[in-house]
Design an enzyme around this catalytic site. Structure first.
Site, PDB file in Angstrom:
ATOM      1  N   GLU A  25       0.864  -1.177   0.000  1.00  0.00           N
ATOM      2  CA  GLU A  25       0.000   0.000   0.000  1.00  0.00           C
ATOM      3  C   GLU A  25       0.902   1.229   0.000  1.00  0.00           C
ATOM      4  O   GLU A  25       1.823   1.318   0.827  1.00  0.00           O
ATOM      5  CB  GLU A  25      -0.904   0.019   1.231  1.00  0.00           C
ATOM      6  CG  GLU A  25      -1.852   1.204   1.240  1.00  0.00           C
ATOM      7  CD  GLU A  25      -2.762   1.247   2.461  1.00  0.00           C
ATOM      8  OE1 GLU A  25      -3.544   2.215   2.565  1.00  0.00           O
ATOM      9  OE2 GLU A  25      -2.680   0.337   3.306  1.00  0.00           O
ATOM     10  N   ARG A  52       5.956 -12.969   9.327  1.00  0.00           N
ATOM     11  CA  ARG A  52       6.555 -11.685   9.006  1.00  0.00           C
ATOM     12  C   ARG A  52       7.888 -11.546   9.734  1.00  0.00           C
ATOM     13  O   ARG A  52       8.172 -12.271  10.694  1.00  0.00           O
ATOM     14  CB  ARG A  52       5.623 -10.540   9.396  1.00  0.00           C
ATOM     15  CG  ARG A  52       5.378 -10.421  10.889  1.00  0.00           C
ATOM     16  CD  ARG A  52       4.409  -9.294  11.200  1.00  0.00           C
ATOM     17  NE  ARG A  52       4.946  -8.016  10.782  1.00  0.00           N
ATOM     18  CZ  ARG A  52       4.222  -6.908  10.680  1.00  0.00           C
ATOM     19  NH1 ARG A  52       2.924  -6.939  10.945  1.00  0.00           N
ATOM     20  NH2 ARG A  52       4.777  -5.778  10.312  1.00  0.00           N
ATOM     21  N   LYS A  97       4.060   0.771  10.210  1.00  0.00           N
ATOM     22  CA  LYS A  97       4.089   2.007   9.419  1.00  0.00           C
ATOM     23  C   LYS A  97       3.550   3.185  10.227  1.00  0.00           C
ATOM     24  O   LYS A  97       4.043   4.308  10.096  1.00  0.00           O
ATOM     25  CB  LYS A  97       3.264   1.838   8.142  1.00  0.00           C
ATOM     26  CG  LYS A  97       3.975   1.108   7.025  1.00  0.00           C
ATOM     27  CD  LYS A  97       3.129   1.180   5.764  1.00  0.00           C
ATOM     28  CE  LYS A  97       3.745   0.406   4.622  1.00  0.00           C
ATOM     29  NZ  LYS A  97       2.891   0.448   3.416  1.00  0.00           N
TER      30      LYS A  97
END
Length: 576
Positions: free
Chosen positions: A50, A275, A285
Site C-alpha cells: 500500500e 513476518r 508504518k
C-alpha cells in the site's frame, strides 16, 4: 549466527549461494502444484504494497521471497499498488517503493499494476453479489457495527438492513457511487454468517463512502473497496497462482476464498508466512510515521530507520539485505530476529567489497621530530586484501600526523600494545615511531605527542629484528581531509520496543544516544572523490559511506554503516 559453511559467495554479485538446503514450505507447495499440473506449471506471484509509507526491512523479506520464487521457478512477479485508501496514499510513496524494489535488484518488467486499475471491475463484481443476494447496503454506524458484530465468544446479530430487496440494494449502492450520501453513512457488506466463529466472515464491509481525492483516479470515485474485497480479486485478474501474505492474513483466507468462489472467477491460492520482526526496532508504518512527524528522526530515510531507504543511506548494500533474507528463511511461526544477524550480513558483504582507507575519528597530533623538515613521501597501500583486483593506492606521509586518541595511553597497563611514553608502535604502511614527549594544555589534557621514527623500518620490519606488537592507523596532517562522522546505534534500547512500564508507550524506549556526531575527523585525501554508494572500511574502526543527503563537497559527512565487531552484544553480555 549461521555456520559460514552453510553458503558460499558469488564473486561477481556477492550473493550468498545456499548449499543444497531443504525446501521451505512454500517451495514444497509450489513443487507439488507443478507435479500435479496445477496452473499448467505456471508460477506467478506479486508484491502488493500500500503506498502509504516507505518500505522497511520486513517488506524486503516479502520482496525477496516473491521475486525470488518467481525467478527460481521461471515464473513472473508483479508489482501492484494496493491504492484503495486515498486519504493516506500519495505519489511520493509510489515513487519511493519502485525505487526501493529496483535498488534491491528486482524487476517487475512490464507488470506494474494498481488496484485502482480494477475499480470499475470491482464495482461490477459488487453489483453481481448484490444481484445474487450476497451483499447489501447497511446504514449502521461504525459504533453500531462493532456492537452487532459480537465477540470471539458471542455470535453477532443481523443488521436490521440485512434483508433489503435486491432492487433496493442496487438503487442504494448506485446512490453511494453517485455521491448522494455523506461519508460514513452507508456501507456495502457481504451477506455471509453473523454467527461464524471467524469474525472476518461476519458480514464484512466491502465498500465505504469516502469523498477524497485519489492520487490516480482523481474525484471519479467516492466509494472505495476494502482491502479484503480488493486483493483476492486483483490476484484473480492478474492470474496470480500463489498469493503469499504474512500470518496476520491467515484468518482472512476464508473470506479471500469466499469472494473468488462466489464470483466464479480464477482462484489463486493464498499462503501465509511469518513476518519479519527485528530486535531493537519497529516495523509498524503508523509508528514509523510517528517517528518522522514527531521529529525523533530526520525523515523516512534517516539511517537509524529500518526503512530500505534508511538502510541504503546508512550504507547497507542490496546483496547484504538479500543475503540476510535468505539466511533467516521462511517460517510459519512468528519470531524475532536479532539485529546482529542483519549487521553480520552487511559486514560479510562489505568485507568483500569495501575499499580500505585510513580515517582518524578522534584525532591526536603527532610530530615526528627527526623527520626531515618539509619532506613528504607517498606510501603504497592495499585497497582491499579480499580482492586482489582492487589494486593499491598512494597515501601521503609527512612529519606531522594524526592518530586515534584511543591509540595513546599515558599510564598504560602491561598489555597495552599501542603508543605510550617511551613505547614504540608500527604505523600502518609506514615506520616504527617512539613516543619521546607528551604535550598537555593547562588542564592536563594531552594535545600533542612528539615522537621519533626509525627510517630503517619502512614496510613494517626492523633490520635488527626487534619486535613491535602494536600497529595503528594514521593520516598525514598536511594532506588530510576534515569530515563529519555520524555514529549510529540501535534506535531503541530494548529488544522489544513495545515492552514498557504502565503508563508509558513505545516512545519511552527510544535510545537517546542512537546518534553521535563527531566533527573535525580526519581522513586520507583519496576520499575527496567519494561517492554515496561506494562503501569504505576505515581501518580498525568500521564501515562507512558518504551521506547521500547532507554531505557537501566542501563539508563531507560520512555515516558509519556498522562497526567491525558486534559491540552491542558485548555491552549486553556485561550487563547480565
Amino acid at each position: 549466527m549461521s555456520n559460514k559453511n552453510e553458503s558460499t559467495s558469488d564473486k561477481n554479485t556477492g550473493e550468498k549461494k545456499p548449499r543444497e538446503r531443504s525446501l521451505n514450505f512454500i517451495e514444497t507447495i509450489i513443487e507439488e502444484d507443478n507435479k500435479s499440473g496445477k496452473h499448467d506449471g505456471r508460477v506467478h506471484t506479486r508484491f502488493p504494497p500500500e503506498p502509504n509509507g516507505y518500505l522497511h526491512i520486513g517488506h524486503a523479506k516479502s520482496i525477496c521471497l516473491n521475486f525470488g520464487l518467481a525467478k527460481k521457478y521461471n515464473g513472473k512477479c508483479n508489482l501492484r499498488f494496493d491504492d484503495t485508501n486515498p486519504t493516506k496514499e500519495n505519489e511520493e510513496y509510489v515513487r519511493s517503493i519502485q525505487e526501493d524494489v529496483r535498488w534491491l535488484g528486482f524487476d517487475w518488467e512490464d507488470r506494474l499494476f494498481y488496484a485502482s486499475d480494477y475499480f470499475e471491475q470491482l464495482y461490477e463484481w459488487a453489483i453481481k453479489l448484490i444481484q445474487d443476494g450476497k451483499a447489501y447496503v447497511d446504514e449502521l454506524t461504525a459504533e453500531q457495527t462493532r456492537e452487532y458484530r459480537g465477540t470471539l465468544t458471542e455470535p453477532g446479530k443481523n443488521s436490521p438492513y440485512r434483508d433489503r430487496s435486491v432492487e433496493e440494494n442496487l438503487e442504494l449502492f448506485e446512490k453511494m457511487k453517485n455521491g448522494e450520501f455523506p461519508d460514513g453513512s452507508r456501507t456495502l457488506r457481504a451477506k455471509i454468517d453473523m454467527s461464524s466463529p471467524n469474525l472476518n466472515m461476519r458480514d464484512p464491509v466491502m465498500y465505504r463512502i469516502m469523498h477524497a481525492h485519489h492520487h490516480r483516479t482523481g474525484d471519479t470515485w467516492c466509494i472505495y473497496p476494502m482491502y479484503d474485497f480488493t486483493h483476492g480479486q486483483s490476484d484473480s485478474i492478474e492470474k496470480i497462482t500463489h498469493s503469499i501474505c504474512t500470518l496476520e492474513f491467515e484468518n482472512h483466507r476464508p473470506l479471500y476464498d469466499w469472494y473468488v468462489e462466489n464470483l466464479g472467477i480464477f482462484h489463486p491460492q493464498q499462503i501465509e508466512f511469518a513476518r519479519l520482526n527485528l530486535s531493537h526496532t519497529i516495523t509498524s508504518k503508523r509508528k514509523l510515521l510517528d517517528l518522522v512527524t514527531e521529529k525523533f528522526v530526520d525523515g523516512w530515510n534517516d539511517p537509524r530507520m529500518p526503512t530500505i531507504s534508511g538502510l541504503r543511506r546508512r550504507g547497507y548494500t542490496p546483496a547484504s539485505i538479500r543475503n540476510f533474507c535468505d539466511r533467516i528463511g521462511v517460517a510459519r511461526f512468528n519470531s524475532t530476529i536479532e539485529m546482529s544477524w542483519l549487521e553480520e550480513a552487511v559486514r560479510e558483504d562489505l568485507n568483500r567489497t569495501a575499499l580500505r582507507v585510513m580515517g582518524v575519528i578522534n584525532p591526536l597530533k603527532v610530530t615526528i621530530t627527526n623527520y626531515p623538515e618539509g619532506q613528504e613521501e607517498w606510501r603504497d597501500a592495499i585497497n582491499n586484501p579480499e580482492d586482489k583486483e582492487a589494486g593499491t593506492r598512494k597515501i601521503p606521509f609527512s612529519g606531522e600526523l594524526y592518530i586515534e586518541r584511543d591509540d595513546f595511553m599515558e599510564d598504560a597497563p602491561k598489555k597495552f600494545f599501542r603508543l605510550k611514553p617511551g613505547g614504540e608502535v608500527r604505523l600502518r604502511y609506514g615506520y616504527f615511531i617512539k613516543c619521546e614527549e607528551v604535550i598537555k594544555d593547562d588542564k592536563g589534557v594531552v594535545q600533542e605527542l612528539r615522537c621519533t621514527y626509525d627510517p630503517e623500518t619502512a614496510g613494517g620490519k626492523a633490520p635488527d629484528g626487534r619486535k613491535v606488537k602494536g600497529t595503528i592507523h594514521w593520516v598525514s596532517a598536511k594532506h588530510s581531509l576534515p569530515i563529519t562522522v555520524r555514529l549510529y546505534d540501535h534506535l531503541f534500547t530494548k529488544e522489544d520496543p513495545s515492552e514498557v512500564e504502565e503508563g508509558q508507550d513505545w516512545r519511552s524506549n527510544i535510545n537517546p544516544h542512537s546518534l553521535t556526531v563527531l566533527e573535525n575527523c580526519q581522513v586520507e585525501p583519496s576520499l575527496k572523490d567519494a561517492e554515496p554508494d561506494q562503501p569504505y572500511q576505515f581501518e580498525r574502526t568500521g564501515y562507512f559511506c558518504l551521506d547521500s543527503k547532507d554531505s557537501l563537497p566542501e563539508h563531507p559527512v560520512f555515516n558509519r554503516t556498522v562497526s567491525l565487531r558486534d559491540t552491542w552484544a558485548k555491552v549486553q553480555k556485561k550487563s547480565k
